[in-house]
Scaffold this motif. Structure first.
Motif, PDB file in Angstrom:
ATOM      1  N   GLU A 181       0.833  -1.207   0.000  1.00 19.36           N
ATOM      2  CA  GLU A 181       0.000   0.000   0.000  1.00 19.36           C
ATOM      3  C   GLU A 181       0.867   1.256   0.000  1.00 19.36           C
ATOM      4  O   GLU A 181       0.567   2.251  -0.681  1.00 19.36           O
ATOM      5  CB  GLU A 181      -0.926  -0.007   1.218  1.00 19.36           C
ATOM      6  CG  GLU A 181      -2.025  -1.054   1.131  1.00 19.36           C
ATOM      7  CD  GLU A 181      -2.857  -1.122   2.386  1.00 19.36           C
ATOM      8  OE1 GLU A 181      -2.484  -0.449   3.380  1.00 19.36           O
ATOM      9  OE2 GLU A 181      -3.868  -1.847   2.405  1.00 19.36           O
ATOM     10  N   LYS A 182       1.963   1.197   0.766  1.00 15.67           N
ATOM     11  CA  LYS A 182       2.870   2.348   0.826  1.00 15.67           C
ATOM     12  C   LYS A 182       3.526   2.582  -0.525  1.00 15.67           C
ATOM     13  O   LYS A 182       3.657   3.727  -0.990  1.00 15.67           O
ATOM     14  CB  LYS A 182       3.919   2.111   1.902  1.00 15.67           C
ATOM     15  CG  LYS A 182       4.807   3.325   2.150  1.00 15.67           C
ATOM     16  CD  LYS A 182       5.740   3.054   3.319  1.00 15.67           C
ATOM     17  CE  LYS A 182       6.612   4.282   3.594  1.00 15.67           C
ATOM     18  NZ  LYS A 182       7.536   4.045   4.725  1.00 15.67           N
ATOM     19  N   LEU A 183       3.931   1.486  -1.185  1.00 14.79           N
ATOM     20  CA  LEU A 183       4.554   1.605  -2.503  1.00 14.79           C
ATOM     21  C   LEU A 183       3.569   2.157  -3.529  1.00 14.79           C
ATOM     22  O   LEU A 183       3.928   2.993  -4.368  1.00 14.79           O
ATOM     23  CB  LEU A 183       5.079   0.241  -2.966  1.00 14.79           C
ATOM     24  CG  LEU A 183       6.308  -0.303  -2.200  1.00 14.79           C
ATOM     25  CD1 LEU A 183       6.631  -1.721  -2.646  1.00 14.79           C
ATOM     26  CD2 LEU A 183       7.513   0.620  -2.428  1.00 14.79           C
ATOM     27  N   ASP A 188       1.687   6.528  -6.747  1.00 10.67           N
ATOM     28  CA  ASP A 188       0.618   7.460  -7.130  1.00 10.67           C
ATOM     29  C   ASP A 188       1.077   8.898  -6.973  1.00 10.67           C
ATOM     30  O   ASP A 188       0.816   9.750  -7.832  1.00 10.67           O
ATOM     31  CB  ASP A 188      -0.602   7.161  -6.253  1.00 10.67           C
ATOM     32  CG  ASP A 188      -1.804   7.996  -6.661  1.00 10.67           C
ATOM     33  OD1 ASP A 188      -2.125   7.984  -7.869  1.00 10.67           O
ATOM     34  OD2 ASP A 188      -2.401   8.638  -5.777  1.00 10.67           O
ATOM     35  N   LEU A 189       1.788   9.155  -5.847  1.00 10.79           N
ATOM     36  CA  LEU A 189       2.300  10.503  -5.620  1.00 10.79           C
ATOM     37  C   LEU A 189       3.337  10.865  -6.680  1.00 10.79           C
ATOM     38  O   LEU A 189       3.385  12.009  -7.166  1.00 10.79           O
ATOM     39  CB  LEU A 189       2.914  10.595  -4.216  1.00 10.79           C
ATOM     40  CG  LEU A 189       1.932  10.564  -3.038  1.00 10.79           C
ATOM     41  CD1 LEU A 189       2.689  10.487  -1.728  1.00 10.79           C
ATOM     42  CD2 LEU A 189       1.035  11.807  -3.078  1.00 10.79           C
ATOM     43  N   THR A 190       4.166   9.929  -7.027  1.00  9.00           N
ATOM     44  CA  THR A 190       5.191  10.183  -8.051  1.00  9.00           C
ATOM     45  C   THR A 190       4.551  10.519  -9.392  1.00  9.00           C
ATOM     46  O   THR A 190       4.971  11.435 -10.106  1.00  9.00           O
ATOM     47  CB  THR A 190       6.094   8.958  -8.202  1.00  9.00           C
ATOM     48  OG1 THR A 190       6.699   8.673  -6.947  1.00  9.00           O
ATOM     49  CG2 THR A 190       7.170   9.189  -9.256  1.00  9.00           C
ATOM     50  N   GLU A 191       3.483   9.726  -9.701  1.00 10.10           N
ATOM     51  CA  GLU A 191       2.774   9.964 -10.973  1.00 10.10           C
ATOM     52  C   GLU A 191       2.116  11.337 -10.973  1.00 10.10           C
ATOM     53  O   GLU A 191       2.184  12.079 -11.969  1.00 10.10           O
ATOM     54  CB  GLU A 191       1.725   8.871 -11.187  1.00 10.10           C
ATOM     55  CG  GLU A 191       1.023   8.988 -12.531  1.00 10.10           C
ATOM     56  CD  GLU A 191       0.013   7.884 -12.728  1.00 10.10           C
ATOM     57  OE1 GLU A 191      -0.725   7.938 -13.728  1.00 10.10           O
ATOM     58  OE2 GLU A 191      -0.048   6.958 -11.876  1.00 10.10           O
ATOM     59  N   LYS A 192       1.495  11.690  -9.872  1.00 15.69           N
ATOM     60  CA  LYS A 192       0.848  13.003  -9.780  1.00 15.69           C
ATOM     61  C   LYS A 192       1.874  14.127  -9.899  1.00 15.69           C
ATOM     62  O   LYS A 192       1.643  15.134 -10.582  1.00 15.69           O
ATOM     63  CB  LYS A 192       0.077  13.120  -8.467  1.00 15.69           C
ATOM     64  CG  LYS A 192      -1.183  12.281  -8.434  1.00 15.69           C
ATOM     65  CD  LYS A 192      -1.900  12.432  -7.110  1.00 15.69           C
ATOM     66  CE  LYS A 192      -3.175  11.604  -7.076  1.00 15.69           C
ATOM     67  NZ  LYS A 192      -3.874  11.736  -5.780  1.00 15.69           N
ATOM     68  N   ASN A 193       3.006  13.963  -9.236  1.00 16.22           N
ATOM     69  CA  ASN A 193       4.057  14.985  -9.301  1.00 16.22           C
ATOM     70  C   ASN A 193       4.584  15.129 -10.721  1.00 16.22           C
ATOM     71  O   ASN A 193       4.912  16.229 -11.189  1.00 16.22           O
ATOM     72  CB  ASN A 193       5.190  14.644  -8.345  1.00 16.22           C
ATOM     73  CG  ASN A 193       4.778  14.818  -6.888  1.00 16.22           C
ATOM     74  OD1 ASN A 193       3.891  15.640  -6.597  1.00 16.22           O
ATOM     75  ND2 ASN A 193       5.424  14.092  -5.994  1.00 16.22           N
ATOM     76  N   ALA A 194       4.672  13.959 -11.389  1.00 18.73           N
ATOM     77  CA  ALA A 194       5.166  13.988 -12.784  1.00 18.73           C
ATOM     78  C   ALA A 194       4.199  14.752 -13.671  1.00 18.73           C
ATOM     79  O   ALA A 194       4.604  15.545 -14.553  1.00 18.73           O
ATOM     80  CB  ALA A 194       5.366  12.570 -13.286  1.00 18.73           C
TER      81      ALA A 194
END
Length: 204
Positions: A181-183, A188-194
């Motif tokens: 879940e953490k990964l 998801d956060l990485t994708e949003k930031n991208a």
């Protein structure tokens, strides 16, 4: 009446010697097996005379001195054969209610005495075997109890170990799920930031 002709039943004879009635019976059987003869009346009761009391008293004295019973019986039987206990000795008057006269009571014949001795010996052997059987049952019961206790403890240990393994598996599964879940969250956060970075570059 001559005291030498007065005999005693087993209870009084045992009291005279200072031993238990059961002990007297056991000694009498072993002495008879070694050749010593005790007279009996028609009721198959042993009659102990003064010579027999002296014999038994000497046996008690030797046994009290920690002499091996087998050796004592052999020695007593040899002395009896030589007539060492027949010498008259001055004795105190016994309890007349517990004594019998040699001439007032018809005694059984040697063959009857031998037959009664065999019967008592068989009874004692049967009793000894029963005691040994009872002891074996007790020992077996203790062994079974120990085996059952060992099995119970083993079963408990196995159950505890299984429960611990299951709990360990649950914990490991929960940890894996938490990591996954953490990964996913990080991905998801990485994708949003991208995406944000791409929008910034395009609309700058």
């Amino acid at each position: 009446m001559d005291e030498g002709n007065l005999g005693y039943f087993s209870k009084t004879a045992a009291e005279r010697v200072g031993i238990a009635s059961e002990t007297l019976r056991g000694w009498s059987l072993r002495l008879e097996a070694a050749g010593v003869e005790f007279e009996r009346n028609k009721k198959k009761q042993r009659i102990y005379y003064e010579k027999d009391i002296r014999l038994l008293a000497e046996m008690k004295k030797l046994i009290d001195l920690q002499q091996p019973q087998a050796e004592v019986i052999k020695s007593i039987a040899e002395n009896w054969q030589k007539g060492d206990y027949n010498a008259p000795e001055p004795v105190e008057n016994g309890d007349k209610t517990h004594t019998v006269s040699r001439f007032e009571n018809a005694l059984e014949t040697p063959s009857e005495r031998l037959s009664e001795f065999k019967k008592e010996l068989i009874q004692e052997l049967a009793q000894t075997q029963q005691e040994q059987l009872d002891q074996f049952k007790k020992e077996l019961a203790l062994e079974m109890a120990e085996v059952m206790q060992d099995r119970f403890e083993k079963a408990v240990n196995e159950a505890v170990e299984l429960a611990l393994l299951k709990e360990k598996a649950k914990i490991e599964a929960a940890v894996r799920q938490e990591i996954e879940e953490k990964l996913l969250l990080e991905a998801d956060l990485t994708e949003k930031n991208a995406k944000k970075s791409w929008f910034r570059r395009v609309f700058r």
